[in-house]
Design an enzyme around this catalytic site. Sequence first.
Site, PDB file in Angstrom:
ATOM      1  N   ARG A 139       0.823  -1.218   0.000  1.00 24.79           N
ATOM      2  CA  ARG A 139       0.000   0.000   0.000  1.00 24.79           C
ATOM      3  C   ARG A 139       0.858   1.269   0.000  1.00 24.79           C
ATOM      4  O   ARG A 139       0.522   2.261   0.645  1.00 24.79           O
ATOM      5  CB  ARG A 139      -0.937   0.043   1.223  1.00 24.79           C
ATOM      6  CG  ARG A 139      -2.050  -0.991   1.180  1.00 24.79           C
ATOM      7  CD  ARG A 139      -3.209  -0.498   0.322  1.00 24.79           C
ATOM      8  NE  ARG A 139      -4.296  -1.453   0.291  1.00 24.79           N
ATOM      9  CZ  ARG A 139      -5.392  -1.357   1.039  1.00 24.79           C
ATOM     10  NH1 ARG A 139      -5.583  -0.355   1.839  1.00 24.79           N
ATOM     11  NH2 ARG A 139      -6.335  -2.271   0.928  1.00 24.79           N
ATOM     12  N   ARG A 191      -3.691   6.728   0.921  1.00 22.15           N
ATOM     13  CA  ARG A 191      -4.184   7.957   1.554  1.00 22.15           C
ATOM     14  C   ARG A 191      -3.209   8.651   2.493  1.00 22.15           C
ATOM     15  O   ARG A 191      -3.434   9.772   2.893  1.00 22.15           O
ATOM     16  CB  ARG A 191      -5.503   7.660   2.291  1.00 22.15           C
ATOM     17  CG  ARG A 191      -6.663   7.451   1.331  1.00 22.15           C
ATOM     18  CD  ARG A 191      -7.823   6.764   2.014  1.00 22.15           C
ATOM     19  NE  ARG A 191      -7.428   5.411   2.382  1.00 22.15           N
ATOM     20  CZ  ARG A 191      -8.266   4.495   2.881  1.00 22.15           C
ATOM     21  NH1 ARG A 191      -9.518   4.804   3.103  1.00 22.15           N
ATOM     22  NH2 ARG A 191      -7.830   3.294   3.181  1.00 22.15           N
ATOM     23  N   ARG A 245      -7.164  11.121  -5.984  1.00 26.19           N
ATOM     24  CA  ARG A 245      -8.304  10.268  -5.633  1.00 26.19           C
ATOM     25  C   ARG A 245      -9.621  11.031  -5.743  1.00 26.19           C
ATOM     26  O   ARG A 245     -10.639  10.482  -6.173  1.00 26.19           O
ATOM     27  CB  ARG A 245      -8.077   9.731  -4.212  1.00 26.19           C
ATOM     28  CG  ARG A 245      -9.204   8.953  -3.603  1.00 26.19           C
ATOM     29  CD  ARG A 245      -9.356   7.594  -4.237  1.00 26.19           C
ATOM     30  NE  ARG A 245     -10.493   6.885  -3.671  1.00 26.19           N
ATOM     31  CZ  ARG A 245     -11.741   7.050  -4.079  1.00 26.19           C
ATOM     32  NH1 ARG A 245     -12.028   7.883  -5.060  1.00 26.19           N
ATOM     33  NH2 ARG A 245     -12.729   6.359  -3.526  1.00 26.19           N
ATOM     34  N   ASP A 290      -6.860  -3.187  -7.251  1.00 25.59           N
ATOM     35  CA  ASP A 290      -7.378  -3.793  -6.027  1.00 25.59           C
ATOM     36  C   ASP A 290      -7.663  -5.269  -6.280  1.00 25.59           C
ATOM     37  O   ASP A 290      -7.835  -5.681  -7.432  1.00 25.59           O
ATOM     38  CB  ASP A 290      -8.656  -3.090  -5.569  1.00 25.59           C
ATOM     39  CG  ASP A 290      -8.955  -3.412  -4.112  1.00 25.59           C
ATOM     40  OD1 ASP A 290      -8.359  -2.787  -3.226  1.00 25.59           O
ATOM     41  OD2 ASP A 290      -9.746  -4.348  -3.858  1.00 25.59           O
ATOM     42  N   TYR A 325     -14.565 -12.025   0.539  1.00 23.94           N
ATOM     43  CA  TYR A 325     -15.314 -10.800   0.195  1.00 23.94           C
ATOM     44  C   TYR A 325     -16.544 -11.130  -0.644  1.00 23.94           C
ATOM     45  O   TYR A 325     -17.608 -10.535  -0.482  1.00 23.94           O
ATOM     46  CB  TYR A 325     -14.410  -9.803  -0.549  1.00 23.94           C
ATOM     47  CG  TYR A 325     -13.378  -9.187   0.363  1.00 23.94           C
ATOM     48  CD1 TYR A 325     -13.697  -8.085   1.168  1.00 23.94           C
ATOM     49  CD2 TYR A 325     -12.095  -9.720   0.467  1.00 23.94           C
ATOM     50  CE1 TYR A 325     -12.765  -7.533   2.031  1.00 23.94           C
ATOM     51  CE2 TYR A 325     -11.156  -9.177   1.329  1.00 23.94           C
ATOM     52  CZ  TYR A 325     -11.490  -8.095   2.109  1.00 23.94           C
ATOM     53  OH  TYR A 325     -10.581  -7.554   2.976  1.00 23.94           O
TER      54      TYR A 325
END
Length: 346
Positions: free
Chosen positions: A27, A31, A40, A77, A153
């Site tokens: 990552r 952010r 973003r 992702d 998921y």
Amino acid sequence: MSKPSKKLMLRALDGETLARPPFWFMRQAGRYLEEYRKVRKTAPNFLSFCHSPDLATEVTLQPLRRYGFDAAILFSDILVIPDALGQKVEFREGEGPVLEPVRSSDDLGRLSMDGLIDRMAPIFETVRRLSRDIPETTALIGFAGSPWTVATYMVEGGGSKDYQATRTWAYADPEAFGRLIDLLVDATSAYLVEQVRNGAEIIQLFDTWAGVLPEAEFRRWVIDPNARIVANLRSACPGVPVIGFPRGAGLLYEDFVRETGVDGVSLDATVPTQWASDVLQPLCTVQGNLDNILLLAGGPAMEHAVTRILDVLGRGPFIFNLGHGILPPTPPENVARVVEMIMERG
Ligand code: CP3
């Protein structure tokens, strides 16, 4: 013998011990960087961000400019696969991913690999641009989620605390659940082969939730599917190194490495450094494993841990990384400090 000009990441994955280990962070685009937050904001939602070659290329390059990482990881992702298989996937602000759950053979029947590669075309365009635009000493990592983790998921319909629906389905009806895993092995293999054809030089498989399974189920739903993907990659793309990340696998890290045939294994922060050096490093290159909260906290605790990891794992084939992804509140100067400590090694 490798040529000295070869990228450090590839030399480490070839089994070389280097004075200054290569480094990148899971990552590393995200952010915690203000330049990421700015880009973003220009995308209407996270999936369209992943499918925009302009934006995805730019945010992949951002952390390289700041820190000179030895690897770039494609910005995307793990949930682009369920999306491309036809499942409804949404990323909600502040809530994370939300999917329409797949829990039966009927639900499975609605998923299909037809046109999968076409639907993912913008991602391959990003890979092509990155392989052209990254510095020549930087290696390009492509990635995907491993079948078990992606399945959690898909079945839960998002993140989960205990994976109740997924584990119940896997234990009660392994034949039907196995068909979901088989579909994911096929889709993920095809997706990764295409990443390599477009310029990815290394593949990492993220099995983030591997650690919730008991031994027998770990073998069936973690080791076996990862091994099949590694074998598919080996036959379609010989020579492309694969890094596995069976996060939380504990003592089963050893069997994971022996039985999947990975070239490298990424260690979560709970794996003891000396054990990794004694047991895993003779088998393959190890990657890791600074606690992401130590990176967030910074100071002497972080520096002590970085020194210990470099001292112990640096004696064998090694790639410096975190035990899990950088968290959004991480001060960018802590990342800079770790990079400085690694660079002091050579
Ligand atoms: O490492 C990198 O810099 C490359 C990019 C990358 C992302 N996700 C970008 C992302 C990678 C390698 C991933 C993998 C991923 N995605 C995993 C496996 C690794 C891990 O961290 O465990 C998992 C489990 C996911 C699923 C996922 N994606 C969740 C649960 C979330 C929401 C939680 C969160 O952090 O917001 C995402 C969204 C996501 N993927 C973000 C980023 C930068 C944040 C979304 C945003 O910026 O709005």
